[in-house]
Design a protein around this motif. Structure first.
Motif, mmCIF file in Angstrom:
data_model
loop_
_atom_site.group_PDB
_atom_site.id
_atom_site.type_symbol
_atom_site.label_atom_id
_atom_site.label_comp_id
_atom_site.label_asym_id
_atom_site.label_seq_id
_atom_site.Cartn_x
_atom_site.Cartn_y
_atom_site.Cartn_z
ATOM 1 N N TYR A 2 9.803 -7.701 8.791
ATOM 2 C CA TYR A 2 10.284 -6.838 9.875
ATOM 3 C C TYR A 2 10.715 -7.750 11.029
ATOM 4 O O TYR A 2 9.917 -8.038 11.924
ATOM 5 C CB TYR A 2 9.175 -5.882 10.325
ATOM 6 C CG TYR A 2 8.560 -5.135 9.169
ATOM 7 C CD1 TYR A 2 9.026 -3.879 8.808
ATOM 8 C CD2 TYR A 2 7.528 -5.707 8.414
ATOM 9 C CE1 TYR A 2 8.480 -3.198 7.728
ATOM 10 C CE2 TYR A 2 6.987 -5.033 7.328
ATOM 11 C CZ TYR A 2 7.471 -3.787 6.993
ATOM 12 O OH TYR A 2 6.931 -3.117 5.913
ATOM 13 N N SER A 6 8.856 -2.999 15.151
ATOM 14 C CA SER A 6 9.032 -1.546 15.106
ATOM 15 C C SER A 6 10.389 -1.093 14.573
ATOM 16 O O SER A 6 10.601 0.098 14.379
ATOM 17 C CB SER A 6 8.778 -0.887 16.462
ATOM 18 O OG SER A 6 7.400 -0.705 16.671
ATOM 19 N N ARG A 8 13.380 -1.253 11.406
ATOM 20 C CA ARG A 8 13.282 -1.093 9.959
ATOM 21 C C ARG A 8 12.963 -2.421 9.274
ATOM 22 O O ARG A 8 13.343 -3.491 9.739
ATOM 23 C CB ARG A 8 14.599 -0.522 9.432
ATOM 24 C CG ARG A 8 14.543 -0.027 8.003
ATOM 25 C CD ARG A 8 15.703 0.903 7.722
ATOM 26 N NE ARG A 8 15.574 2.150 8.478
ATOM 27 C CZ ARG A 8 16.490 3.116 8.453
ATOM 28 N NH1 ARG A 8 17.606 2.953 7.751
ATOM 29 N NH2 ARG A 8 16.300 4.231 9.127
ATOM 30 N N SER A 40 7.588 2.079 18.020
ATOM 31 C CA SER A 40 8.137 3.379 17.619
ATOM 32 C C SER A 40 7.207 4.534 17.964
ATOM 33 O O SER A 40 7.606 5.694 17.844
ATOM 34 C CB SER A 40 8.459 3.380 16.118
ATOM 35 O OG SER A 40 7.327 3.061 15.353
ATOM 36 N N ALA A 47 12.901 3.011 14.677
ATOM 37 C CA ALA A 47 12.824 2.986 13.213
ATOM 38 C C ALA A 47 14.191 3.121 12.555
ATOM 39 O O ALA A 47 14.339 2.820 11.364
ATOM 40 C CB ALA A 47 11.898 4.098 12.717
ATOM 41 N N ASN A 170 6.803 2.495 3.179
ATOM 42 C CA ASN A 170 7.325 1.981 4.449
ATOM 43 C C ASN A 170 6.696 2.644 5.673
ATOM 44 O O ASN A 170 6.833 2.138 6.789
ATOM 45 C CB ASN A 170 8.855 2.068 4.500
ATOM 46 C CG ASN A 170 9.399 3.487 4.516
ATOM 47 O OD1 ASN A 170 8.682 4.470 4.712
ATOM 48 N ND2 ASN A 170 10.703 3.605 4.286
ATOM 49 N N ARG A 171 5.990 3.766 5.493
ATOM 50 C CA ARG A 171 5.249 4.345 6.625
ATOM 51 C C ARG A 171 4.213 3.368 7.178
ATOM 52 O O ARG A 171 3.851 3.421 8.354
ATOM 53 C CB ARG A 171 4.538 5.630 6.197
ATOM 54 C CG ARG A 171 5.406 6.836 6.048
ATOM 55 C CD ARG A 171 5.953 7.300 7.411
ATOM 56 N NE ARG A 171 6.660 8.548 7.282
ATOM 57 C CZ ARG A 171 6.136 9.739 7.513
ATOM 58 N NH1 ARG A 171 4.881 9.825 7.919
ATOM 59 N NH2 ARG A 171 6.843 10.838 7.351
ATOM 60 N N ARG A 173 4.324 -0.141 6.749
ATOM 61 C CA ARG A 173 4.948 -1.376 7.158
ATOM 62 C C ARG A 173 4.172 -2.628 6.717
ATOM 63 O O ARG A 173 3.917 -3.547 7.525
ATOM 64 C CB ARG A 173 5.156 -1.366 8.680
ATOM 65 C CG ARG A 173 5.986 -0.156 9.130
ATOM 66 C CD ARG A 173 6.058 -0.013 10.623
ATOM 67 N NE ARG A 173 6.806 -1.098 11.228
ATOM 68 C CZ ARG A 173 8.150 -1.179 11.270
ATOM 69 N NH1 ARG A 173 8.893 -0.233 10.720
ATOM 70 N NH2 ARG A 173 8.744 -2.198 11.847
ATOM 71 N N GLN A 215 10.519 6.758 8.611
ATOM 72 C CA GLN A 215 11.327 5.567 8.835
ATOM 73 C C GLN A 215 12.810 5.783 8.538
ATOM 74 O O GLN A 215 13.643 4.939 8.881
ATOM 75 C CB GLN A 215 10.799 4.404 7.988
ATOM 76 C CG GLN A 215 9.372 4.009 8.305
ATOM 77 C CD GLN A 215 9.230 3.429 9.700
ATOM 78 O OE1 GLN A 215 9.778 2.375 10.007
ATOM 79 N NE2 GLN A 215 8.476 4.110 10.554
#
Length: 268
Positions: A2, A6, A8, A40, A47, A170-171, A173, A215
């Motif tokens: 990342y 915060s 994507r 985010s 996001a 991906n929620r 991360r 996301q």
């Protein structure tokens, strides 16, 4: 990985490991004009910003915008300034007015983009990281987040039983997803070894409202925190936990590849 805190994530077939985690992970951060970090939870539209690293540039794309880029070269580093990420005040380099205006237009408030001053270190909490000497860029506290694939499968089964929808990984991360472990076994993993790479799990990751942000759309709901609170609440840490924070203790400069076989050492 990342690149911008915060924003994507980027799914990679392999990534170079550095002492601060995967290369370029959370190396940039969006801040208020006075230097306070934004995530985010406060700005869900973060996001929707998709970073890309290519041709010696960090490129940013978002719905309804043209792409903008900043150079990765040291010569492109802007003036040094103090910024605040959680309880730490650190030095960072401002990436200039062009990207600041682009972000401000998309996020609908005045912001700046900063890059961590790579000549400095932001130490991890020695209460958990011990004598590892671990440090990180703009991650919340530790350079690597590890989650077991089976843990998400178990959570999604619980969400389904409540009439909810399955959530993608991906929620949460993570940087590293482990397959082949029973649900939540990462809670008890001490060390992950993949060739020359050695990661030490040091602290369960307490989860916040960021996990409730879709996301793909930026919409905010109530799951998974509502369900996790029913069976993953840690009184000691003061919140629900999902995943393990890890530090790098070996293999900096080596590559960590998706699909690699790993050895696990437990600490029960």
């Amino acid at each position: 990985v990342y690149p911008v805190k915060s924003c994507r994530g980027i799914s990679l077939a392999q990534a170079e490991l550095t002492p601060r985690g995967l290369r370029h992970d959370r190396e940039w951060m969006v801040v208020t004009p006075d230097g306070r970090f934004l995530n985010s939870r406060e700005l869900p539209r973060l996001a929707l910003i998709a970073p890309e690293i290519a041709d010696h540039e960090l490129r940013l794309q978002a719905p309804g915008t043209s792409r903008i880029a900043v150079t990765l070269a040291d010569a492109g580093d802007g003036p040094s300034r103090e910024v605040i990420v959680w309880g730490d005040t650190v030095l960072a380099r401002d990436e200039g007015d062009a990207v600041a205006h682009w972000l401000s237009d998309f996020l609908r408030r005045s912001v700046r983009l900063v890059r961590f001053d790579r000549t400095l270190a932001r130490p991890c909490n020695p209460e958990y990281a011990g004598d590892s000497g671990a440090h990180t860029y703009f991650a919340d506290a530790y350079p690597i987040l590890v989650i077991g694939a089976a843990s998400l499968a178990d959570l999604n089964a619980r969400l389904s039983a409540r009439g909810g929808f399955a959530l993608p990984m991906n929620r949460f991360r993570p940087n590293v997803v482990l397959a082949g472990l029973p649900p939540y076994d990462e809670d008890h993993v001490a060390t992950i070894i993949a060739g020359d790479v050695v990661l030490r799990c040091v602290k369960p990751c307490t989860r916040c409202q960021v996990t409730t942000t879709d996301q793909d759309s930026g919409n905010v709901g109530i799951e998974p925190l509502r369900t996790l609170a029913g069976y993953r609440m840690s009184e000691r840490l003061g919140g629900v936990t999902f995943g393990m924070n890890a530090v790098v203790v070996g293999g900096a400069g080596a590559a960590l590849a998706a699909g690699a076989a790993v050895d696990i050492e437990y600490a029960f």
